[in-house]
Design a protein around this motif. Structure first.
Motif, short mmCIF file in Angstrom:
data_model
loop_
_atom_site.label_atom_id
_atom_site.label_comp_id
_atom_site.label_asym_id
_atom_site.label_seq_id
_atom_site.Cartn_x
_atom_site.Cartn_y
_atom_site.Cartn_z
N VAL A 63 -4.47 -0.94 -3.19
CA VAL A 63 -5.48 -1.21 -2.17
C VAL A 63 -6.67 -1.92 -2.80
CG1 VAL A 63 -7.05 -0.20 -0.48
CG2 VAL A 63 -4.75 0.74 -0.73
N PHE B 184 0.82 -1.22 0.00
CA PHE B 184 0.00 0.00 0.00
C PHE B 184 0.85 1.27 0.00
CE2 PHE B 184 -3.82 -2.15 2.32
CZ PHE B 184 -3.92 -3.03 1.25
N ASN C 138 -1.02 3.89 -2.15
CA ASN C 138 -1.21 3.53 -3.55
C ASN C 138 -2.62 2.93 -3.70
OD1 ASN C 138 -1.31 2.10 -5.97
ND2 ASN C 138 0.83 1.45 -5.87
N ILE C 139 -3.57 3.76 -4.16
CA ILE C 139 -4.97 3.34 -4.19
C ILE C 139 -5.19 2.10 -5.08
CG2 ILE C 139 -7.35 4.07 -4.76
CD1 ILE C 139 -6.30 5.55 -2.42
N GLU C 140 -4.51 2.07 -6.24
CA GLU C 140 -4.64 0.92 -7.14
C GLU C 140 -4.35 -0.39 -6.41
OE1 GLU C 140 -2.07 1.18 -10.59
OE2 GLU C 140 -2.63 3.28 -10.79
#
Lengths: 184, 187
Positions: free
Chosen positions: A149, A134, A145-147
């Motif tokens: 998550v 993350f 790092n939203i992707e």
């Protein structure tokens, strides 16, 4: 003396990882990252990923990888040897006792008693891997790092609900990450 | 003599083969070994295999290596155990050595890096999935002691960075006391 350090570290990893491959994870993290700085958290996450996709126990894979990075092929041999040495002694002894007396209840129940603690330790190593995925570091930070998550949540749901093969799940997340990186 | 040499060779090649083609860790390797050593070669009885699996799973070290040692020992004594350790360790040693030789060059590649970053989310999910299953197993025991051990160990290791080897000794001691008290009660 790097060879002795490798031998001793992986001897401890082999000796104290009780209850399968994942049990070795927190110990490897402790020895190779916290104590010796042989690995970064990123290469630890990488070697865990590689371990899932290649045959062989996590501990042996790590021993070979760390050994080579630190001291070349002789390092890999020494670390691997250190890693299997405790098993070789203890398990051969247990095999002898088993065939001689057919009784290893006490040993087994003590080791079983350890299990909840081992689960807790694997959980802490799992959290470190999550932090790495993350936030790109070994602790959670606000830089997320939203992707990854989203990938994590989807992968976990897929694993729990459909019990898909972990290798497949990881390859898929790698492919999705690659596509997303190329397209976006 | 020739027959013995043949048996050793079969033992080595079989553990080598099982180790080279088994993905997914120790829990997968035991059914495979059972199929080969109980079913095909008939070197080991089925009930014996169950005991060996239990020993392999509860002993220190990788399950695959432990199982190989037990089967090797049974099939050919100490030399058998050594041969099967070699067979079990050789494939990962060779494969990871090759990967590791290319790792640095490989890792700095932009596309590989994207892939590995995304896969780190996948591997975290795999590990957390295993942890959830293991916690459920502990909950299913419906006993306070294991649950307390789980929670306390987690807090001590995660938040207080207590040395995990010390924790293993402590948990082993608790496990032994629990076992001893349970036996006393049973009597």
């Amino acid at each position: 003396m790097i060879y002795l350090e490798l031998l001793w570290s992986f001897f401890q990893i082999g000796l104290f990882s009780i209850g399968g491959g994942y049990a070795a994870m927190p110990l490897i993290q402790h020895q190779a990252i916290d104590i010796h700085n042989w690995l970064t958290m990123q290469s630890f996450a990488d070697i865990m990923t590689i371990s899932q996709m290649t045959p062989g126990p996590i501990a042996i894979n790590c021993a070979t990888f760390v050994g080579i990075q630190v001291a070349g092929i002789p390092g890999a041999l020494v670390a691997t040897f250190g890693c299997v040495l405790p098993s070789s002694i203890i398990v051969t002894l247990l095999a002898f006792i088993y065939y001689r007396f057919k009784g290893i209840d006490a040993v087994q129940s003590v080791l079983k008693g350890l299990r909840p603690a081992v689960v807790a330790m694997i959980a802490t190593a799992g959290l470190s891997l999550m932090a790495m995925a993350f936030c790109g570091s070994d602790t959670f930070t606000s830089d997320v790092n939203i992707e990854n998550v989203i990938l994590f949540i989807v992968a976990l749901l897929v694993l729990r609900i459909w019990k898909l093969n972990p290798i497949l799940v990881m390859v898929c997340s790698g492919v999705i990450g690659l596509l997303a990186g190329v397209i976006l | 003599m020739k027959e013995k040499a043949h048996r050793y060779l079969t033992l080595f090649l079989t553990t080598l083969e099982i180790s080279a083609f088994t993905f997914g860790g120790g829990y997968v390797i035991i059914p495979l070994m059972r199929k080969t050593f109980v079913g095909k070669l008939k070197w080991i009885e089925d009930s014996e295999m169950l005991d060996l699996a239990a020993i392999a799973q509860s002993s220190p070290g990788p399950i695959a290596v432990n199982a190989a040692i037990l089967i090797g020992y049974k099939s050919g004594g100490i030399p058998g155990a050594l041969l099967s350790i070699l067979g079990a360790v050789l494939p990962p040693l060779v494969i990871i050595s090759i990967i590791s030789a290319f790792y640095q060059a490989f890792r700095s590649n932009k596309y590989v890096s994207m892939c590995m970053t995304a896969m780190s989310a996948g591997v975290a999910a795999v590990v957390i999935d295993v942890v959830i299953s293991m916690v459920i197993d502990v909950l299913k025991m419906k006993r306070l002691l294991p649950l307390a051990m789980l929670v306390i160990t987690f807090i001590l290791v995660q938040f207080f960075s207590v040395n995990i080897i010390i924790m293993i000794f402590a948990a082993g001691a608790v496990g032994y006391i629990d076992y001893a008290l349970g036996r006393k009660k049973a009597k």
